[in-house]
Design an enzyme around this catalytic site. Structure first.
Site, PDB file in Angstrom:
ATOM      1  N   CYS A  58       0.559  -1.434  -0.256  1.00 12.60           N
ATOM      2  CA  CYS A  58       0.460  -0.152   0.547  1.00 12.60           C
ATOM      3  C   CYS A  58       0.751   1.158  -0.018  1.00 12.60           C
ATOM      4  O   CYS A  58       1.619   1.449   0.690  1.00 12.60           O
ATOM      5  CB  CYS A  58      -0.714   0.256   1.325  1.00 12.60           C
ATOM      6  N   CYS A 112      -1.701   6.666   6.746  1.00 12.77           N
ATOM      7  CA  CYS A 112      -2.612   6.027   7.379  1.00 12.77           C
ATOM      8  C   CYS A 112      -2.032   5.176   8.316  1.00 12.77           C
ATOM      9  O   CYS A 112      -1.006   3.951   8.763  1.00 12.77           O
ATOM     10  CB  CYS A 112      -3.214   4.901   6.136  1.00 12.77           C
ATOM     11  N   CYS A 114      -3.121   0.293   9.126  1.00 16.42           N
ATOM     12  CA  CYS A 114      -2.159  -1.669   9.486  1.00 16.42           C
ATOM     13  C   CYS A 114      -1.166  -1.225   9.589  1.00 16.42           C
ATOM     14  O   CYS A 114       0.047  -0.649   8.796  1.00 16.42           O
ATOM     15  CB  CYS A 114      -2.152  -1.564   7.831  1.00 16.42           C
ATOM     16  N   CYS A 167      -7.413   1.047  -1.018  1.00 14.23           N
ATOM     17  CA  CYS A 167      -7.256   0.254   0.016  1.00 14.23           C
ATOM     18  C   CYS A 167      -7.175  -1.170  -0.183  1.00 14.23           C
ATOM     19  O   CYS A 167      -7.775  -1.876  -0.778  1.00 14.23           O
ATOM     20  CB  CYS A 167      -8.386   0.356   1.279  1.00 14.23           C
ATOM     21  N   GLN A 213     -19.373  -9.426  10.990  1.00 12.22           N
ATOM     22  CA  GLN A 213     -17.485  -9.888  10.912  1.00 12.22           C
ATOM     23  C   GLN A 213     -16.883  -8.835   9.576  1.00 12.22           C
ATOM     24  O   GLN A 213     -17.836  -8.895   8.439  1.00 12.22           O
ATOM     25  CB  GLN A 213     -17.007 -11.147  11.382  1.00 12.22           C
ATOM     26  N   TYR A 223     -23.567 -11.029  24.930  1.00 14.39           N
ATOM     27  CA  TYR A 223     -22.904 -10.266  23.832  1.00 14.39           C
ATOM     28  C   TYR A 223     -23.369 -10.753  22.260  1.00 14.39           C
ATOM     29  O   TYR A 223     -22.588 -11.111  21.605  1.00 14.39           O
ATOM     30  CB  TYR A 223     -21.269  -9.705  23.367  1.00 14.39           C
ATOM     31  N   GLU A 225     -27.909  -8.515  24.534  1.00 15.17           N
ATOM     32  CA  GLU A 225     -27.113  -7.563  23.940  1.00 15.17           C
ATOM     33  C   GLU A 225     -27.886  -6.170  24.140  1.00 15.17           C
ATOM     34  O   GLU A 225     -28.809  -6.594  24.367  1.00 15.17           O
ATOM     35  CB  GLU A 225     -27.294  -8.689  21.836  1.00 15.17           C
ATOM     36  N   ASP A 233     -19.300 -13.393  23.703  1.00 14.43           N
ATOM     37  CA  ASP A 233     -18.099 -12.540  22.913  1.00 14.43           C
ATOM     38  C   ASP A 233     -18.072 -11.078  22.999  1.00 14.43           C
ATOM     39  O   ASP A 233     -18.961 -10.579  22.291  1.00 14.43           O
ATOM     40  CB  ASP A 233     -18.902 -12.603  21.212  1.00 14.43           C
ATOM     41  N   CYS A 256     -11.720 -10.669  20.348  1.00 12.66           N
ATOM     42  CA  CYS A 256     -10.746  -9.785  19.639  1.00 12.66           C
ATOM     43  C   CYS A 256      -9.421  -8.888  19.772  1.00 12.66           C
ATOM     44  O   CYS A 256      -8.940  -8.252  19.769  1.00 12.66           O
ATOM     45  CB  CYS A 256     -12.051  -8.696  18.957  1.00 12.66           C
TER      46      CYS A 256
END
Length: 401
Positions: free
Chosen positions: A78, A86, A89, A163, A231, A260, A284, A329, A356
């Site tokens: 990139c 940016c 990443c 991108c 996702q 969640y 939730e 989650d 995550c």
């Protein structure tokens, strides 16, 4: 005698780079202080430029010149990646196999340091390769009206016209005009439909698409808000649902909790397992997700919804009957001690934890250990190639199992 440290902001040093750290940077040291260095690799000798120094024991820096390169270094695909560019990443300069090895090291270190769990970790690739995978992006709009991505730890907007990690055409669809919005949301759903929204304050005005994204996962079609949670990797939802289902292993007639629960992805798997004679309770907090979930799973009478924060619901709103299986989650901060303690107090046979953030996972695993549970299985997935992010799924069972 003053203990005020000299401000290193803007200074450059030659350093040798050490191990990877959680957060997409690497450890180096200079004159007794720690440097968190981006755009580097372990074992390299680099010149760094300090971009943030708050006067403590560490500061933040970019590798701006590579004197001795790692064999894992590659040219970033990139043109917007690099120091001062940016901030999205972290690992564009790292070979893809090496990216996953670095992520595995981070998970292992967090488990060892925070949870006292020693475990070998392999980060598995998802199908599709490291580029052109992202299906949901949020772009900032600069004062000139041009969309882009923010720089690292900055409000500056870096204009971009494409991108490399996003689906082809997503950025191009908005880059050729000026916008009055604060941010833009661009979603390309599983049917290939593109949805563009302008974010102004708390409101999103739809500029393209219906606002309802169509996705396929867990053996069904989903219709969810294009601005809601799903996702971002096209293979992630189905992969995670498969692992959750395998480890939950709920039986007909049993009780399951999905905390969640989002739009009900995992609840749909649990609902099939327990059947009409069982029950699935989804908690939730986001009303839009609950609305999506109720609509998508309206034919699953065994699925019940609680619209509330999980930490409040587990202490005052959940049924007296204990669940056989609990799926968690949580958001990036993790579930926390209150939720972990309440789940453990109900003594489910299995807890499946989707995470995550490896640090939050490790903190919660440490608390589960205190509550008499042990880590039985762990899988990690490279659901965010070219970044330091990953997804982990853990199976916990009572200590005596």
């Amino acid at each position: 005698m003053s203990t005020t440290k000299e401000d290193w902001t803007g200074r450059r040093f030659e350093v040798e780079v050490g191990p990877v750290a959680h957060g997409g940077h690497f450890i180096a040291r200079h004159e007794g202080r720690v440097l968190f260095v981006r755009h580097a690799l372990p074992g390299e000798r680099v010149v760094v430029s300090v971009y943030e120094d708050n006067g403590g024991s560490f500061c933040r820096a970019d590798a701006v010149e590579v004197l001795e390169a790692s064999p894992d270094r590659v040219e970033a695909p990139c043109p917007f990646s690099g120091p001062g560019m940016c901030g999205g990443c972290d690992f564009q300069h790292v070979a893809w196999d090496a990216q996953r090895q670095l992520k595995a090291q981070v998970v292992q270190e967090q488990l060892s340091r925070l949870a006292k769990i020693e475990r070998d970790v392999v980060v598995e690739a998802l199908p599709g390769g490291p580029l052109e995978w992202r299906t949901r992006i949020r772009m900032a709009v600069g004062r000139d009206g041009k969309p882009g991505f923010r720089g690292l730890r900055s409000h500056d907007v870096i204009p971009v016209d494409h991108c490399v990690i996003s689906r082809p055409g997503m950025v191009e669809a908005v880059a050729d005009r000026k916008w009055r919005a604060q941010e833009l949301t661009i979603v390309q759903d599983g049917d290939g439909n593109r949805h563009v929204g302008e974010v102004r304050g708390r409101h999103t005005a739809r500029r393209a698409g219906t606002g309802t994204a169509v996705e396929t996962a867990a053996q069904r079609k989903w219709r969810v808000s294009a601005d809601g949670f799903w996702q971002v990797h096209p293979a992630a939802a189905d992969t995670f649902a498969s692992v959750v289902g395998e480890w939950a292993a709920a039986e007909p007639g049993q009780r399951a909790w999905d905390l969640y629960g989002g739009a009900g992805l995992f609840a749909s798997v649990l609902g099939r397992q327990v059947g009409e004679s069982g029950s699935v309770l989804v908690v939730e907090s986001f009303p839009g997700a609950v609305e999506d979930g109720r609509r998508n799973l309206r034919r699953m009478s065994q699925v019940e919804w609680v619209a509330d924060k999980v930490e409040l619901a587990v202490t005052r709103k959940l049924p007296v009957e204990n669940p056989h299986v609990v799926v968690l989650d949580p958001p990036r901060k993790g579930a926390g001690k209150v939720v972990v303690a309440e789940v453990a107090r109900r003594r489910p046979e299995r807890v499946v934890y989707v995470a995550c953030d490896p640090a939050a996972l490790a903190r919660d695993l440490a608390e589960f250990t205190v509550q008499g549970y042990r880590l039985a299985e762990l899988r990690a997935f490279d659901a965010f190639p070219m970044t330091h992010h990953m997804e982990c799924i853990a199976l916990l069972v009572p200590e005596m199992s």
